[in-house]
Design a protein around this motif. Structure first.
Motif, PDB file in Angstrom:
ATOM      1  N   ARG A 180      36.332 -49.688  10.417  1.00 43.54           N
ATOM      2  CA  ARG A 180      36.858 -49.764   9.043  1.00 43.54           C
ATOM      3  C   ARG A 180      37.004 -48.363   8.453  1.00 43.54           C
ATOM      4  N   VAL A 181      36.054 -47.472   8.764  1.00 41.17           N
ATOM      5  CA  VAL A 181      36.149 -46.088   8.306  1.00 41.17           C
ATOM      6  C   VAL A 181      37.392 -45.444   8.915  1.00 41.17           C
ATOM      7  N   SER A 182      37.599 -45.632  10.216  1.00 42.25           N
ATOM      8  CA  SER A 182      38.774 -45.059  10.880  1.00 42.25           C
ATOM      9  C   SER A 182      40.065 -45.573  10.252  1.00 42.25           C
ATOM     10  N   HIS A 183      40.127 -46.876  10.041  1.00 45.55           N
ATOM     11  CA  HIS A 183      41.323 -47.503   9.464  1.00 45.55           C
ATOM     12  C   HIS A 183      41.632 -46.952   8.066  1.00 45.55           C
ATOM     13  N   PHE A 184      40.637 -47.016   7.178  1.00 42.99           N
ATOM     14  CA  PHE A 184      40.888 -46.596   5.795  1.00 42.99           C
ATOM     15  C   PHE A 184      40.984 -45.079   5.639  1.00 42.99           C
ATOM     16  N   ALA A 185      40.297 -44.328   6.487  1.00 47.24           N
ATOM     17  CA  ALA A 185      40.407 -42.859   6.428  1.00 47.24           C
ATOM     18  C   ALA A 185      41.844 -42.445   6.744  1.00 47.24           C
ATOM     19  N   LEU A 189      21.762 -52.779   5.447  1.00 49.15           N
ATOM     20  CA  LEU A 189      21.891 -54.090   4.825  1.00 49.15           C
ATOM     21  C   LEU A 189      23.335 -54.597   4.813  1.00 49.15           C
ATOM     22  N   LEU A 190      24.295 -53.698   5.060  1.00 48.75           N
ATOM     23  CA  LEU A 190      25.693 -54.129   5.130  1.00 48.75           C
ATOM     24  C   LEU A 190      25.917 -55.113   6.273  1.00 48.75           C
ATOM     25  N   ALA A 191      25.018 -55.128   7.249  1.00 46.71           N
ATOM     26  CA  ALA A 191      25.130 -56.062   8.376  1.00 46.71           C
ATOM     27  C   ALA A 191      25.139 -57.511   7.891  1.00 46.71           C
ATOM     28  N   PRO A 244      36.121 -38.006   7.401  1.00 49.78           N
ATOM     29  CA  PRO A 244      34.693 -37.789   7.191  1.00 49.78           C
ATOM     30  C   PRO A 244      34.125 -36.926   8.318  1.00 49.78           C
ATOM     31  N   THR A 245      33.100 -36.147   8.014  1.00 53.98           N
ATOM     32  CA  THR A 245      32.505 -35.285   9.035  1.00 53.98           C
ATOM     33  C   THR A 245      31.490 -36.034   9.891  1.00 53.98           C
ATOM     34  N   GLY A 246      31.101 -37.219   9.470  1.00 57.36           N
ATOM     35  CA  GLY A 246      30.160 -38.014  10.248  1.00 57.36           C
ATOM     36  C   GLY A 246      29.913 -39.356   9.597  1.00 57.36           C
ATOM     37  N   ILE A 247      29.338 -40.262  10.374  1.00 56.52           N
ATOM     38  CA  ILE A 247      28.972 -41.593   9.879  1.00 56.52           C
ATOM     39  C   ILE A 247      27.554 -41.869  10.343  1.00 56.52           C
ATOM     40  N   ARG A 248      26.702 -42.256   9.397  1.00 57.51           N
ATOM     41  CA  ARG A 248      25.317 -42.607   9.722  1.00 57.51           C
ATOM     42  C   ARG A 248      24.957 -43.924   9.060  1.00 57.51           C
ATOM     43  N   VAL A 249      24.060 -44.651   9.677  1.00 59.36           N
ATOM     44  CA  VAL A 249      23.519 -45.854   9.056  1.00 59.36           C
ATOM     45  C   VAL A 249      22.055 -45.554   8.743  1.00 59.36           C
ATOM     46  N   MET A 284      20.055 -54.439  12.911  1.00 60.13           N
ATOM     47  CA  MET A 284      20.974 -54.401  11.768  1.00 60.13           C
ATOM     48  C   MET A 284      21.684 -53.052  11.680  1.00 60.13           C
ATOM     49  N   LYS A 285      20.989 -51.970  11.984  1.00 61.51           N
ATOM     50  CA  LYS A 285      21.619 -50.645  11.987  1.00 61.51           C
ATOM     51  C   LYS A 285      22.721 -50.590  13.039  1.00 61.51           C
ATOM     52  N   ARG A 286      22.434 -51.125  14.220  1.00 57.89           N
ATOM     53  CA  ARG A 286      23.430 -51.156  15.294  1.00 57.89           C
ATOM     54  C   ARG A 286      24.648 -51.984  14.864  1.00 57.89           C
ATOM     55  N   LYS A 287      24.388 -53.158  14.299  1.00 55.31           N
ATOM     56  CA  LYS A 287      25.480 -54.037  13.869  1.00 55.31           C
ATOM     57  C   LYS A 287      26.301 -53.396  12.743  1.00 55.31           C
ATOM     58  N   THR A 288      25.618 -52.759  11.798  1.00 57.26           N
ATOM     59  CA  THR A 288      26.322 -52.104  10.693  1.00 57.26           C
ATOM     60  C   THR A 288      27.240 -51.005  11.217  1.00 57.26           C
ATOM     61  N   LEU A 289      26.736 -50.184  12.117  1.00 57.99           N
ATOM     62  CA  LEU A 289      27.554 -49.109  12.686  1.00 57.99           C
ATOM     63  C   LEU A 289      28.770 -49.686  13.400  1.00 57.99           C
ATOM     64  N   GLN A 290      28.555 -50.782  14.115  1.00 54.24           N
ATOM     65  CA  GLN A 290      29.638 -51.455  14.830  1.00 54.24           C
ATOM     66  C   GLN A 290      30.682 -52.015  13.856  1.00 54.24           C
ATOM     67  N   LEU A 291      30.244 -52.526  12.720  1.00 56.96           N
ATOM     68  CA  LEU A 291      31.164 -53.078  11.718  1.00 56.96           C
ATOM     69  C   LEU A 291      31.881 -51.991  10.916  1.00 56.96           C
TER      70      LEU A 291
END
Length: 192
Positions: free
Chosen positions: A108-113, A146-148, A120-125, A97-104
């Protein structure tokens, strides 16, 4: 009424189970007092009402606050009454689920940022189960594994919310206006 004290290295918690008589019905809640400045209420799975309050806040102030929030409390309790507890995940399920969440989340972070004009300085799940995301003081974004299990629209709302915290590290009116500007599914309140 049950009560007791729990010692922590950082602060003393006082907890109690209290019955509040509200509109002809008894409303039981768990009161947790600690060194905090604000009053917070939440309804947990099973419909359990938890109130977090400053150590010295008078009980009458707490009960007046609960009376004002009665409609919201009853709606949440009805929604959560049949949910017994959060699902437990195996280490393998959690890792997937962590892998899938990061993939999802990452695209989206890149797009909306880019749209919002922040970096952002980093992204973690994380394995957080009580919050969908957070933004650190150094503008690093954390997202719950859980976002997965959530739909893309929900994920977008969480991503936008956290990215807007890079601009406003609070929940001010300006913060919510910025969220609403970029979240086309924004319902006028936080997702949930």
């Amino acid at each position: 009424m049950k009560s007791g004290y729990v010692l922590s290295r950082i602060f003393l918690l006082y907890y109690t189970s209290i019955d509040l008589f509200c509109k002809g019905e008894t409303m039981e809640y768990q009161l947790i007092r600690s060194r905090r400045k604000t009053l917070e209420i939440c309804v947990k799975p099973g419909g359990i009402l938890v109130v977090r309050a400053p150590m010295r806040l008078p009980k009458t102030d707490i009960e007046n606050f609960l009376a004002k929030k009665e409609k919201w409390i009853l709606e949440k309790q009805e929604k959560l009454k049949d949910i017994s507890s959060a699902k437990e995940y195996s280490p393998e399920e959690t890792a997937e689920m962590k892998r899938k969440t990061l993939q999802l989340v990452t695209p989206r972070v890149s797009h909306f940022a880019a749209l919002i004009g922040v970096t952002p300085t980093g992204i973690r799940v994380t394995e957080a189960k009580k919050r969908w995301g957070s933004c650190t003081a150094k503008n690093s974004l954390n997202f719950s594994f859980l976002l997965a299990e959530k739909p893309a629209v929900f994920i977008d709302s969480v991503v936008i919310h956290e990215l807007c915290h890079i601009v406003y590290h609070n929940h001010s009116r300006e913060f919510w206006e910025l969220v609403q500007k970029y979240d086309t599914h924004f319902p006028g309140k936080r997702p949930g």
